[in-house]
Every structure is written in C-alpha cells, then in structure tokens.
Enzyme design. Sequence first.
Site, PDB file in Angstrom:
ATOM      1  N   LYS A   3       0.576  14.555 -11.730  1.00 54.67           N
ATOM      2  CA  LYS A   3       1.426  14.202 -12.824  1.00 54.67           C
ATOM      3  C   LYS A   3       2.292  14.681 -13.376  1.00 54.67           C
ATOM      4  O   LYS A   3       3.243  14.367 -14.104  1.00 54.67           O
ATOM      5  CB  LYS A   3       0.208  13.683 -14.098  1.00 54.67           C
ATOM      6  N   THR A   5      -9.790   0.757 -19.980  1.00 52.28           N
ATOM      7  CA  THR A   5      -9.551  -0.408 -19.244  1.00 52.28           C
ATOM      8  C   THR A   5     -10.960  -1.083 -18.834  1.00 52.28           C
ATOM      9  O   THR A   5     -12.012  -0.441 -18.772  1.00 52.28           O
ATOM     10  CB  THR A   5      -8.759   0.071 -17.995  1.00 52.28           C
ATOM     11  N   TYR A  11      -4.835  16.441  -9.622  1.00 54.71           N
ATOM     12  CA  TYR A  11      -4.445  15.097 -10.439  1.00 54.71           C
ATOM     13  C   TYR A  11      -3.529  15.446 -11.642  1.00 54.71           C
ATOM     14  O   TYR A  11      -2.427  14.881 -11.440  1.00 54.71           O
ATOM     15  CB  TYR A  11      -5.555  14.327 -10.983  1.00 54.71           C
ATOM     16  N   ASN A  68       3.724   3.062 -11.801  1.00 56.50           N
ATOM     17  CA  ASN A  68       2.448   3.286 -12.605  1.00 56.50           C
ATOM     18  C   ASN A  68       1.079   3.415 -11.566  1.00 56.50           C
ATOM     19  O   ASN A  68       0.188   3.983 -11.945  1.00 56.50           O
ATOM     20  CB  ASN A  68       2.262   1.967 -13.437  1.00 56.50           C
ATOM     21  N   ASP A 109       0.890  -1.200  -0.148  1.00 55.68           N
ATOM     22  CA  ASP A 109       0.009  -0.227  -0.060  1.00 55.68           C
ATOM     23  C   ASP A 109       0.965   1.066  -0.009  1.00 55.68           C
ATOM     24  O   ASP A 109       1.448   1.533   0.721  1.00 55.68           O
ATOM     25  CB  ASP A 109      -1.028   0.250   1.151  1.00 55.68           C
TER      26      ASP A 109
HETATM   27  N1  NAP Z   1      -7.142   5.407 -17.678  1.00 53.54           N
HETATM   28  C1  NAP Z   1      -6.760   6.309 -18.130  1.00 53.54           C
HETATM   29  O1  NAP Z   1      -7.542   7.097 -19.011  1.00 53.54           O
HETATM   30  C2  NAP Z   1      -5.366   7.175 -17.835  1.00 53.54           C
HETATM   31  C3  NAP Z   1      -4.839   8.351 -18.548  1.00 53.54           C
HETATM   32  C4  NAP Z   1      -3.878   8.660 -18.349  1.00 53.54           C
HETATM   33  C5  NAP Z   1      -2.898   8.278 -17.321  1.00 53.54           C
HETATM   34  N2  NAP Z   1      -3.211   6.923 -16.637  1.00 53.54           N
HETATM   35  C6  NAP Z   1      -2.427   6.623 -15.506  1.00 53.54           C
HETATM   36  O2  NAP Z   1      -2.328   5.105 -15.601  1.00 53.54           O
HETATM   37  C7  NAP Z   1      -1.941   4.546 -14.455  1.00 53.54           C
HETATM   38  C8  NAP Z   1      -2.875   3.481 -14.467  1.00 53.54           C
HETATM   39  O3  NAP Z   1      -4.336   3.946 -14.364  1.00 53.54           O
HETATM   40  P1  NAP Z   1      -5.479   2.729 -14.731  1.00 53.54           P
HETATM   41  O4  NAP Z   1      -6.481   3.593 -15.668  1.00 53.54           O
HETATM   42  O5  NAP Z   1      -5.066   1.499 -15.203  1.00 53.54           O
HETATM   43  O6  NAP Z   1      -6.180   2.889 -13.313  1.00 53.54           O
HETATM   44  P2  NAP Z   1      -6.629   1.553 -12.175  1.00 53.54           P
HETATM   45  O7  NAP Z   1      -7.149   0.617 -12.921  1.00 53.54           O
HETATM   46  O8  NAP Z   1      -7.503   2.312 -11.157  1.00 53.54           O
HETATM   47  O9  NAP Z   1      -5.195   1.365 -11.662  1.00 53.54           O
HETATM   48  C9  NAP Z   1      -4.398   1.864 -10.757  1.00 53.54           C
HETATM   49  C10 NAP Z   1      -3.564   1.062  -9.989  1.00 53.54           C
HETATM   50  O10 NAP Z   1      -2.944   1.655  -8.880  1.00 53.54           O
HETATM   51  C11 NAP Z   1      -2.959   0.744  -7.639  1.00 53.54           C
HETATM   52  N3  NAP Z   1      -2.835   1.798  -6.720  1.00 53.54           N
HETATM   53  C12 NAP Z   1      -3.848   2.728  -6.365  1.00 53.54           C
HETATM   54  N4  NAP Z   1      -3.624   3.043  -4.983  1.00 53.54           N
HETATM   55  C13 NAP Z   1      -2.553   2.400  -4.425  1.00 53.54           C
HETATM   56  C14 NAP Z   1      -1.994   2.372  -3.212  1.00 53.54           C
HETATM   57  N5  NAP Z   1      -2.484   3.183  -2.311  1.00 53.54           N
HETATM   58  N6  NAP Z   1      -1.097   1.545  -3.100  1.00 53.54           N
HETATM   59  C15 NAP Z   1      -0.614   0.686  -4.110  1.00 53.54           C
HETATM   60  N7  NAP Z   1      -1.335   0.703  -5.280  1.00 53.54           N
HETATM   61  C16 NAP Z   1      -2.273   1.498  -5.674  1.00 53.54           C
HETATM   62  C17 NAP Z   1      -4.447  -0.022  -7.748  1.00 53.54           C
HETATM   63  O11 NAP Z   1      -4.073  -1.374  -7.176  1.00 53.54           O
HETATM   64  P3  NAP Z   1      -4.973  -1.635  -5.909  1.00 53.54           P
HETATM   65  O12 NAP Z   1      -6.017  -1.052  -6.176  1.00 53.54           O
HETATM   66  O13 NAP Z   1      -4.854  -3.131  -5.883  1.00 53.54           O
HETATM   67  O14 NAP Z   1      -4.052  -1.175  -4.772  1.00 53.54           O
HETATM   68  C18 NAP Z   1      -4.053  -0.314  -9.506  1.00 53.54           C
HETATM   69  O15 NAP Z   1      -3.380  -1.460  -9.558  1.00 53.54           O
HETATM   70  C19 NAP Z   1      -2.108   5.662 -13.444  1.00 53.54           C
HETATM   71  O16 NAP Z   1      -0.761   6.069 -13.146  1.00 53.54           O
HETATM   72  C20 NAP Z   1      -2.983   6.684 -14.333  1.00 53.54           C
HETATM   73  O17 NAP Z   1      -2.610   8.191 -13.788  1.00 53.54           O
HETATM   74  C21 NAP Z   1      -4.564   6.565 -16.908  1.00 53.54           C
END
Ligand code: NAP
Length: 256
Positions: free
Chosen positions: A167, A198, A163, A97, A68
């Site tokens: 970033k 996703t 946010y 990530n 965490d």
């Molecule tokens: N999806 C988009 O449109 C988008 C666009 C631009 C950038 N991004 C970036 O891409 C990355 C992944 O995003 P995503 O869309 O795949 O989101 P997601 O499905 O919510 O994934 C977030 C990940 O971060 C982990 N996480 C969150 N809080 C945590 C904590 N306190 N400790 C450890 N792990 C933690 C979560 O795992 P657990 O819940 O198991 O802890 C999950 O595996 C992020 O950096 C996000 O800013 C996403």
Amino acid sequence: MNHTATQRLTGRRALVTGSTSGIGRAIAIALAREGATVVVSGRGKGAGEAVVEAIRATGGVAHFVRADLAESGSAAPELARAAAAALDGPVDLLVNNAALLIPAQSLLDVDETLADLALAVNVKAPALLTAAITPGMVAAGGGAIVNTGSLSGLAGNAVSALYGATKAALHSLTTSWAAELAPRAIRVNAVAPGPTMTDENASYHETLRSLAASTPDRRPGTAAEVAAAVVFLASAEAAHIHGAILPVDGGHQAVR
Ligand SMILES: NC(=O)c1ccc[n+]([C@@H]2O[C@H](COP(=O)([O-])OP(=O)(O)OC[C@H]3O[C@@H](n4cnc5c(N)ncnc54)[C@H](OP(=O)(O)O)[C@@H]3O)[C@@H](O)[C@H]2O)c1
C-alpha cells in the site's frame, strides 16, 4: 430514480477494479449513482453480475468485465481493451481498488508465493493497468485516477508488514503519477481507508471496532464512506487536488 440535479459524474466512463465486493462494490454503485457508466471488474463473475444488476435496478448503467489481475502482464491490457469496448469509449475514470488483503501475520510467515501474489495484485497490476489506460484517457482529453491505498501504508503495524509495503508502494505511485500525468490533464489521488466494515469482513467487525475505539470517531468506517471520498476526488469539485492521499479513517492516522 431522480439524481440528475446532483449528479457529478454524468458522461464519465469508469473502471473500478475489485468491485465484485466490499469497498469496490460501494465505489461502483456510488459512481453510477453520480451518472458515470461503470465497468465492474474482478474474478467473480456471479458476484460482479450481481453488482451490475444492483446498479441497473436503480437506473444506473454498468457492465461486468472479468479479470484476474494476478495473471501475467497480459491481464491489464486485456482489461483496458475490454473495458473501453464495454464503455464504448476510453476509460476516463480509473479506480485501482483490487487488492490481496492479507490476514494478520508475522514477517516470519511470508513466503515467496505470498510475496509474489501480493506484489502482483497490489502493485504490478495497478501499474500496468494505469499504463494501459492512460493513452486512451489522454486521447479523450484527460480524466482522473483514484487509488485505494490504506492506513497500513501510512503507518507501521506489527502484523501487516508485507500488505503495508504494497500500500505504501501504491501511495508512491499515486504521487509520482500525479506529477507525470497532470500535464496531460489527468489528476491522480488516493484514499487511505482505516478499518472499514464491509459485508465480506463481517466476521472481523468486532476486531475492527476495537481497532477504531480510541480514534477521534471511535468507530470503523463503512464502504459507503470510502466511496463518497472517491466520488469527490473523481469529480470536478476536486479539480485543484493532485497527489493527495486522503485518509478516510475517522482521524486514526492524524491523532495518536
Ligand atoms: N476493509 C478494510 O478495512 C480496508 C482498509 C484499508 C484499505 N482497504 C483497501 O480497500 C480495497 C478493497 O478492500 P475490501 O475490504 O473491499 O476487500 P474485498 O471485499 O476482499 O475486495 C477485494 C476486491 O479485490 C478483488 N480482487 C482480489 N484479488 C484479485 C485478483 N487477483 N484479480 C482481480 N481482482 C481481485 C476481489 O474480487 P474477486 O474476488 O472477484 O476477484 C474484490 O472485488 C483494497 O484495496 C484494500 O486494500 C480495505
């Protein structure tokens, strides 16, 4: 599975934070497909173990290490130690990530708890984890770090100030680490995804489609497309690329 002819990351020891879902899961799967041994990490044990199973089912090698990253400074060094133990050697490919994704909100709705959590997970954790991982990576002869930034850190947005600031900070860490770590044979880069679909954000896919409708590619990205860019930046093919913030956004950032 027979990927050996094209595998670009054979022998590499990778840690992907936030790989229990979404883009991180796709990155972990893609790194393993390229021959890396991968530590999958996040808070969700069941989800993390499912990613490990998916990798093993296709002949890859992966382990789950729970962490965490919102917890105090001890989480990062503990994750670094546990990952090295699981990988049987120091991490030489780190993907920062994990992030707190904040739903659209006004700056007026930001309170101290949310600000502390966003900064802890999105900025402090990658900084402390990279500090904990780097000495081992240097001792192993070098490596690569890829950060998951965001289009929100490159351009202003009326509904994601906090946010976006986290970033932008990660982009800044990327370029400064590139300068500091290049002499120690570590390349540091970032991907900056635009709206990306996703499994987890399925209820937002229509919103993401409308956000991407006027971009050159006229569609949101996929997690696999972000993962492909991470694989490239991590591989020897990107040997001359340092400090890049690579948009993976269908041209969103480049064209108004
Ligand atoms: N999806 C988009 O449109 C988008 C666009 C631009 C950038 N991004 C970036 O891409 C990355 C992944 O995003 P995503 O869309 O795949 O989101 P997601 O499905 O919510 O994934 C977030 C990940 O971060 C982990 N996480 C969150 N809080 C945590 C904590 N306190 N400790 C450890 N792990 C933690 C979560 O795992 P657990 O819940 O198991 O802890 C999950 O595996 C992020 O950096 C996000 O800013 C996403």
